[in-house]
Scaffold this active site. Structure first.
Site: not given
Length: 756
Positions: A425, A478
């Site tokens: 993330d 990401e």
């Protein structure tokens, strides 16, 4: 209370009693436990709340009554034999003031617990089995069962284990500091209450002697369910060996697979809101194994991606502000139940990807923030250590122990829980020192630049270690900027990820989808621009949770028009996505065409499946996955330009797109994809193709079974030797309104009465 009068064996200066009973003693092993005393052994114990204490042998035979040296609970006795170190040869039989009793080995009679190699590897940030080294480890030491506690807190003046088995009293179990590593350790026998399931925390004094908030264990393997914050001792079989896995065939196949050439269709899930019945601290994962696994199997997805399941105090963070990076959330059950869930997925042929958050952590006082009274896990300077967007703290990746904590945490999920990959993330926030900061709010790197060199090194090491130790495991970034080489190899100067989310494609195409069809001609490039850079990285096309919250609308809610146009437009868009180069990801609820945005406090609107239009969308997603998996042309060359060729990319007037997909550079396994993004059917629309002959209509998103108008090409079309669009042959198609067609060349096919 004051020291007892007299000259009892083991008497201490007054300040030693004060330090012990006030839980301020920096070296409890120097005064507690067994110590040589002439030709005998002197034993001291600090047991606040004890009425009496007796020394016995291992069989329970009394050896000596311990004298009370201090009314607060310090006891001593002399054994008439020399102490030679090693395993304790006596037991403490304690009668507590509430009438209960215990008899067990003395925690302060055990020698050093962690080996020098362990301490060296921790200091180097290279102890990849950290989850089996630090934290609370159920084990046998010198023939005695118990729990070994170990925690890194180099600047603390004192650390104690406080737990439900010692009344949460910091004077009962102060720990030993291992210089210079900063590791504190203590073994507490099971007979004294330390058992699997015990709740515990650490009580620390900062460098100035000030008491800190009680801290959860950073390496806890299990936790209480929030809002409770204690760590929990995990026993054998709780996610780590000897859990009885049944996925050996899956793991072997995974290790030999080529992820770039294989189909990869991911169903992204927030486990706590997919089905509210799964919010069960005992059976949550079991319920998901019973319901989610067959559901995903029926829909044909290859993987489930779980939003972070690491324990997190605030449910509204969706797991993206975790504190216990080694413990699955207790909201859904114990760790072994999570392992069983992954095992069930693998037996069903479904991979499991985990969202993982190494970028930042929350400021909750029981967590990592100023863990030992100093900026231990984070940066001291808020320009480096505080994330303004999320009010979180940023890991200090320049510190070996912190880097090692994160690396070992990643491996913990891959090796001990058999996860098939990690979606990392907020990578962009890690790569740039000035991420979301104004001038003067950030600190340049040592060369004066904005790049976070420590984060770059960490991500490269993460990917190198994962790929070396976990064959077939995937790492997915990401990363929302144009940072070069995210999926390039570490050896070539890249970050080394296997895949990167294509955030640009997602934003552009959803922007296009949101326009009224009559206006789409002026935004044609939003749908085509992604092919300009489609092979610069290995991409996943994500329709993630972030796109259906915070006023962005649900997937069906993004599409303009009346109800028919909305459903048709979304079906066409899904067809466009599944036929586009790149792996696929769809957040839960997208297959239902939910009207409402995702709500993490509610479950999916399952009642929609009783409505034909929503059931049709569900069926379409199933068929898209089936087609995507069955046709190599749709996945085998996702990562190479040889697998794609435009036929029509510039018909903005009609908002039509057409391209070819191939399974290989010279393969006759060819697919034609045609997308009409207006509600106007097109008749006799001629398109060039590489081969004359039969082209089977494999999928039409306007089919009645999906809720469409059933406009199409009767299942097949014959291409003739009429050149068009740079191809030697062509065919004339009926393009349904707001629809995607997928046609496959059939070399042996014959068509009676087909259109040309």
């Amino acid at each position: 209370m004051t020291p007892a009068h007299g000259t009892q064996p083991g008497m201490l200066p007054g300040h030693e009693f004060e330090a012990l009973l006030g839980a301020r003693h920096h070296d409890p092993f120097a005064v507690l436990g067994p110590h040589p005393d002439g030709d005998g052994t002197l034993v001291r114990a600090c047991l606040p709340g004890a009425a009496s204490v007796q020394l016995t042998d291992a069989g329970g035979t009394p050896l000596a009554e311990m004298a009370r040296l201090h009314g607060g609970g310090v006891f001593a006795a002399r054994l008439p034999r020399e102490y030679k170190g090693g395993a304790p040869d006596y037991r403490l039989r304690v009668q507590w003031s509430d009438g209960s009793g215990q008899c067990g080995a003395d925690p302060y009679a055990f020698g050093l617990l962690l080996g020098e190699l362990d301490l060296h590897l921790i200091a180097e940030g290279r102890h990849f089995e950290l989850g089996a080294c630090l934290g609370a480890q159920w084990q046998r030491v010198d023939g005695i069962d118990g729990v070994r506690f170990a925690v890194w807190a180099p600047n603390a003046r004192r650390v104690s284990v406080i737990a439900d088995f010692n009344g949460w009293h910091p004077a009962r179990h102060p720990m030993r500091l291992r210089h210079p590593s900063g590791i504190w350790e203590l073994f507490i026998p099971a007979a004294l209450g330390a058992q699997p399931g015990s709740r515990y925390k650490y009580d620390l004094l900062d460098p100035h002697g000030t008491e800190l908030p009680d801290k959860a264990d950073p390496l806890a393997l299990a936790t209480e369910a929030p809002p409770a914050t204690a760590s929990v001792v995990a026993g054998p079989g709780q996610g780590a060996p000897p859990f009885a896995w049944h996925d050996a065939d899956w793991m072997a196949r995974r290790g030999g697979a080529d992820p770039y050439a294989a189909p990869m269709s991911v169903y992204e899930v927030h486990a706590l809101s997919w089905l509210r019945a799964a919010n069960d601290t005992q059976r949550g994962w079991e319920i998901l194994a019973e319901r989610l696994v067959p559901y995903v199997q029926e829909l044909g997805f290859t993987h489930i991606e779980l939003l972070p399941i690491t324990e997190h105090p605030f449910g509204g963070s969706w797991g993206y502000q975790p504190l216990s990076l080694y413990a699955p959330t207790a909201r859904l059950g114990p760790p072994q139940a999570f392992a069983a869930f992954i095992d069930r997925c693998h037996q069903a042929g479904i991979g499991v990807l985990l969202d993982w958050v190494p970028a930042h952590f929350p400021t909750d006082p029981h967590g990592l923030a100023r863990f030992d009274g100093t900026a231990l896990y984070e940066h001291e300077d808020p320009r480096e250590g505080f994330h303004q967007d999320w009010n979180t703290l940023i890991y200090n990746l320049g510190r070996n122990e912190v880097r090692g904590f994160l690396l070992a945490g990643a491996l913990h999920w891959l090796e001990h829980f058999h996860a098939d990959g990690l979606r990392v993330d907020a990578v962009a926030s890690m790569l740039y020192r000035d991420y979301s900061r104004e001038p003067g709010q950030w600190v340049p790197n040592r060369f004066g630049g904005r790049e976070n060199l420590e984060a770059i090194d960490f991500l490269r090491e993460l990917n190198a270690v994962v790929h070396e130790r976990c064959p077939g495991a995937l790492t997915i970034a990401e990363e929302s900027t144009a940072w070069p080489g995210v999926t390039a190899s570490v050896a070539s100067g890249g970050l080394g990820f296997d895949f990167k989310w294509n955030m640009g494609w997602m934003h552009d195409t959803l922007h296009y989808l949101g326009h009224e069809p009559v206006h789409r001609a002026w935004h044609h490039q939003d749908m085509t621009f992604g092919l300009v850079y489609a092979w610069s990285e290995a991409f996943v096309l994500p329709l993630s949770h972030d796109e259906v919250v915070h006023g962005k609308a649900s997937m069906i809610g993004k599409v303009p028009g009346d109800e028919w146009q909305r459903f048709a437009g979304l079906r066409a868009y899904y067809g466009f996505m599944w036929a586009h180069p790149g792996k696929k990801l769809l957040f839960m609820g997208g297959e239902l065409a939910q009207w409402q945005e995702w709500n993490h406090d509610a479950e999916l609107d399952w009642a929609l499946l009783d409505h034909p239009m929503h059931r049709g969308m569900h069926t379409l997603v199933r068929d898209l996955n089936r087609l995507y998996r069955e046709l190599p042309a749709l996945h085998a060359l996702d990562h190479r330009p040889e697998g794609f060729q435009w036929v029509v990319g510039d018909d903005n007037h009609n908002s039509v797109f057409a391209w070819l997909r191939r399974a290989g550079p010279y393969s006759r396994e060819v697919v034609l994809v045609v997308v009409n993004m207006t509600p106007v059917p097109r008749y006799g629309y001629r398109l060039g193709v590489p081969y004359a002959g039969a082209w089977q209509e494999c999928l039409n998103t306007d089919a009645a079974v999906y809720g469409g108008t059933n406009v199409g090409n009767s299942g097949a079309v014959a291409a003739v030797d009429v050149p068009s669009h740079g191809q030697p042959a062509s065919l004339a198609l009926t393009l349904p309104p707001l629809a995607t067609l997928v046609l496959r060349f059939d070399p042996g096919g014959g068509i009676q009465g087909a259109s040309t």
